[in-house]
Design a protein around this motif. Sequence first.
Motif, PDB file in Angstrom:
ATOM      1  N   GLY A   1       0.790  -1.217   0.000  1.00  0.00           N
ATOM      2  CA  GLY A   1       0.000   0.000   0.000  1.00  0.00           C
ATOM      3  C   GLY A   1       0.824   1.270   0.000  1.00  0.00           C
ATOM      4  O   GLY A   1       0.572   2.172  -0.791  1.00  0.00           O
ATOM      5  N   PHE A   2       1.827   1.348   0.885  1.00  0.00           N
ATOM      6  CA  PHE A   2       2.589   2.589   0.990  1.00  0.00           C
ATOM      7  C   PHE A   2       3.416   2.869  -0.266  1.00  0.00           C
ATOM      8  O   PHE A   2       3.340   3.984  -0.799  1.00  0.00           O
ATOM      9  N   PRO A   3       4.213   1.904  -0.777  1.00  0.00           N
ATOM     10  CA  PRO A   3       4.937   2.188  -2.018  1.00  0.00           C
ATOM     11  C   PRO A   3       3.997   2.489  -3.182  1.00  0.00           C
ATOM     12  O   PRO A   3       4.267   3.406  -3.965  1.00  0.00           O
ATOM     13  N   GLY A   4       2.896   1.741  -3.291  1.00  0.00           N
ATOM     14  CA  GLY A   4       1.964   1.982  -4.390  1.00  0.00           C
ATOM     15  C   GLY A   4       1.383   3.384  -4.328  1.00  0.00           C
ATOM     16  O   GLY A   4       1.317   4.086  -5.344  1.00  0.00           O
ATOM     17  N   GLY A   5       0.983   3.810  -3.118  1.00  0.00           N
ATOM     18  CA  GLY A   5       0.449   5.157  -2.965  1.00  0.00           C
ATOM     19  C   GLY A   5       1.473   6.214  -3.302  1.00  0.00           C
ATOM     20  O   GLY A   5       1.162   7.220  -3.951  1.00  0.00           O
TER      21      GLY A   5
ATOM     22  N   ILE B   1      21.511  10.601  -2.637  1.00  0.00           N
ATOM     23  CA  ILE B   1      21.641   9.682  -1.497  1.00  0.00           C
ATOM     24  C   ILE B   1      20.469   8.713  -1.475  1.00  0.00           C
ATOM     25  O   ILE B   1      20.645   7.502  -1.309  1.00  0.00           O
ATOM     26  N   GLY B   2      19.232   9.239  -1.681  1.00  0.00           N
ATOM     27  CA  GLY B   2      18.061   8.366  -1.651  1.00  0.00           C
ATOM     28  C   GLY B   2      18.108   7.313  -2.742  1.00  0.00           C
ATOM     29  O   GLY B   2      17.811   6.143  -2.512  1.00  0.00           O
ATOM     30  N   LEU B   3      18.537   7.725  -3.946  1.00  0.00           N
ATOM     31  CA  LEU B   3      18.586   6.797  -5.073  1.00  0.00           C
ATOM     32  C   LEU B   3      19.581   5.666  -4.801  1.00  0.00           C
ATOM     33  O   LEU B   3      19.268   4.484  -4.974  1.00  0.00           O
ATOM     34  N   PHE B   4      20.789   6.032  -4.336  1.00  0.00           N
ATOM     35  CA  PHE B   4      21.801   5.006  -4.084  1.00  0.00           C
ATOM     36  C   PHE B   4      21.398   4.118  -2.910  1.00  0.00           C
ATOM     37  O   PHE B   4      21.675   2.921  -2.902  1.00  0.00           O
TER      38      PHE B   4
ATOM     39  N   VAL C   1      11.562  -2.396   0.622  1.00  0.00           N
ATOM     40  CA  VAL C   1      12.143  -1.138   1.105  1.00  0.00           C
ATOM     41  C   VAL C   1      12.713  -0.347  -0.050  1.00  0.00           C
ATOM     42  O   VAL C   1      12.641   0.884  -0.076  1.00  0.00           O
ATOM     43  N   ALA C   2      13.282  -1.071  -1.042  1.00  0.00           N
ATOM     44  CA  ALA C   2      13.895  -0.375  -2.175  1.00  0.00           C
ATOM     45  C   ALA C   2      12.851   0.401  -2.963  1.00  0.00           C
ATOM     46  O   ALA C   2      13.086   1.549  -3.350  1.00  0.00           O
ATOM     47  N   ILE C   3      11.681  -0.210  -3.199  1.00  0.00           N
ATOM     48  CA  ILE C   3      10.621   0.485  -3.940  1.00  0.00           C
ATOM     49  C   ILE C   3      10.192   1.729  -3.177  1.00  0.00           C
ATOM     50  O   ILE C   3      10.087   2.822  -3.733  1.00  0.00           O
ATOM     51  N   THR C   4       9.977   1.574  -1.859  1.00  0.00           N
ATOM     52  CA  THR C   4       9.524   2.717  -1.066  1.00  0.00           C
ATOM     53  C   THR C   4      10.564   3.827  -1.056  1.00  0.00           C
ATOM     54  O   THR C   4      10.229   5.007  -1.196  1.00  0.00           O
ATOM     55  N   GLU C   5      11.828   3.445  -0.900  1.00  0.00           N
ATOM     56  CA  GLU C   5      12.889   4.457  -0.832  1.00  0.00           C
ATOM     57  C   GLU C   5      13.030   5.185  -2.160  1.00  0.00           C
ATOM     58  O   GLU C   5      13.240   6.397  -2.191  1.00  0.00           O
ATOM     59  N   ALA C   6      12.902   4.445  -3.278  1.00  0.00           N
ATOM     60  CA  ALA C   6      13.036   5.093  -4.582  1.00  0.00           C
ATOM     61  C   ALA C   6      11.887   6.059  -4.819  1.00  0.00           C
ATOM     62  O   ALA C   6      12.079   7.134  -5.384  1.00  0.00           O
TER      63      ALA C   6
ATOM     64  N   SER D   1      10.055  13.416  -1.643  1.00  0.00           N
ATOM     65  CA  SER D   1      10.611  14.340  -0.637  1.00  0.00           C
ATOM     66  C   SER D   1      11.438  15.429  -1.319  1.00  0.00           C
ATOM     67  O   SER D   1      11.462  16.576  -0.863  1.00  0.00           O
ATOM     68  N   ILE D   2      12.101  15.069  -2.434  1.00  0.00           N
ATOM     69  CA  ILE D   2      12.863  16.077  -3.174  1.00  0.00           C
ATOM     70  C   ILE D   2      11.912  17.122  -3.751  1.00  0.00           C
ATOM     71  O   ILE D   2      12.191  18.333  -3.720  1.00  0.00           O
ATOM     72  N   ALA D   3      10.756  16.645  -4.258  1.00  0.00           N
ATOM     73  CA  ALA D   3       9.780  17.594  -4.799  1.00  0.00           C
ATOM     74  C   ALA D   3       9.280  18.519  -3.703  1.00  0.00           C
ATOM     75  O   ALA D   3       9.126  19.731  -3.908  1.00  0.00           O
ATOM     76  N   ILE D   4       9.064  17.953  -2.509  1.00  0.00           N
ATOM     77  CA  ILE D   4       8.580  18.778  -1.400  1.00  0.00           C
ATOM     78  C   ILE D   4       9.622  19.828  -1.028  1.00  0.00           C
ATOM     79  O   ILE D   4       9.307  21.000  -0.810  1.00  0.00           O
ATOM     80  N   TYR D   5      10.915  19.408  -0.994  1.00  0.00           N
ATOM     81  CA  TYR D   5      11.974  20.379  -0.693  1.00  0.00           C
ATOM     82  C   TYR D   5      12.020  21.476  -1.747  1.00  0.00           C
ATOM     83  O   TYR D   5      12.220  22.657  -1.430  1.00  0.00           O
ATOM     84  N   LEU D   6      11.844  21.070  -3.010  1.00  0.00           N
ATOM     85  CA  LEU D   6      11.922  22.074  -4.078  1.00  0.00           C
ATOM     86  C   LEU D   6      10.782  23.076  -3.968  1.00  0.00           C
ATOM     87  O   LEU D   6      10.986  24.281  -4.131  1.00  0.00           O
ATOM     88  N   PHE D   7       9.565  22.570  -3.676  1.00  0.00           N
ATOM     89  CA  PHE D   7       8.436  23.490  -3.512  1.00  0.00           C
ATOM     90  C   PHE D   7       8.660  24.415  -2.317  1.00  0.00           C
ATOM     91  O   PHE D   7       8.374  25.620  -2.378  1.00  0.00           O
ATOM     92  N   ALA D   8       9.204  23.864  -1.236  1.00  0.00           N
ATOM     93  CA  ALA D   8       9.475  24.692  -0.055  1.00  0.00           C
ATOM     94  C   ALA D   8      10.520  25.748  -0.373  1.00  0.00           C
ATOM     95  O   ALA D   8      10.411  26.905   0.053  1.00  0.00           O
ATOM     96  N   LEU D   9      11.535  25.362  -1.161  1.00  0.00           N
ATOM     97  CA  LEU D   9      12.573  26.323  -1.555  1.00  0.00           C
ATOM     98  C   LEU D   9      11.963  27.437  -2.388  1.00  0.00           C
ATOM     99  O   LEU D   9      12.323  28.610  -2.233  1.00  0.00           O
TER     100      LEU D   9
END
Lengths: 275, 81
Positions: free
Chosen positions: A174-178, B36-39, B52-57, B64-72
């Motif tokens: 769920g979390f990665p898909g979302g 760092i996140g990609l590696f 974990v790899a899918i979630t981290e990518a 999170s990078i997009a959020i930082y860019l919008f905040a910037l």
Amino acid sequence: MKNTNFVTGSFIALTLVVILGIFFFQALNQPAHEGKTMPVDNVHLEDRVSLHYVLKNVNEASQYLESHGKSYFNERDEVPSKTIEFGKSKNLEEGSANEVTSIVVNYRGFDTLGEVTVLFISIIGLTLLMRGINNKKIREPSLILKTGTTFLSPLIVLFGIYVFVHGHLTPGGGFPGGAIIASGILLLIIGLESFQFNSVLSKSIESLAGLAFVGIALAGLFVKKSFLANFMPTGTVGYLYSAGMVALIYIVVGLKVGAELASGIAKLKEGGKND
Amino acid sequence: MYVIIISVLGITMIFAAFMAIYAKKLITAIISLGLIGLFASIIFLLLAAPDVAITEAAIGSGLSIAIYLFALRHTEGQEEK
């Protein structure tokens, strides 16, 4: 004074990095099956994910461990287990092929409910903070970004839906898909100027999905007398219609997380003037 | 083989982390954070944790990078000179 602080801070940071690097290489150089660190060199991927994904009959394994007093990690290959065949075996720890999913939703379902709530609260906080901050124009997207967005973002959203629908069969959930769905919508937001984020739709999807999660959990309470109990037939390992309510919960969680993250990003882009 | 790949990725991650701290421009810092996140997601994949790899990518190097860019973008012109 400022310069001295800077030099001291850099020195401390460098020392910490060197110490961490020493730990890093020491952990990598540990031979497998000796310490408790992750064995890296002697492990094949298929040995960890595909073949042993089915070693889930926890009762037999724990009985074996009690009688022998050995740690599971070192003696994993000697733990007696039934042979499990893809597409034939039934009801092995609720029938989900992806063991991470069966832990996250079956054993730790209440934790998942809490995580979803944490995300919900953080998006509420973001909405509060963005109140009164005006929209700022971003640069007009280039031709490459526009063209890429039109055919890439549907594929990204489709892949996100695949990831959470097949959460009980393949890695993901769920979390990665979302998150993948939200990144597809992020591409739409920055790539297409004509795209208008429908915040009413995202709010209704989010609320309905949250209600559905609690509803499934309460159904478990009524049918099996335990909150979040797996009350549906668990089917055969490896089929799409298996694992009972795990698939349902992951569909609900995926929709909720996707709608929440997308609305947060849209809020950051457009400012919170409308709310 | 895995040790070599993971070492190279890890050393690059350490350098990217230094860059994120000491870069003059904030946008450089944000992009090296995405590196760092990609590696990290590649390392998770090599260590047999595809979930974990899918979630981290998706989160670490995407959202999170997009959020930082919008905040910037919202704080532009307020940087310390």
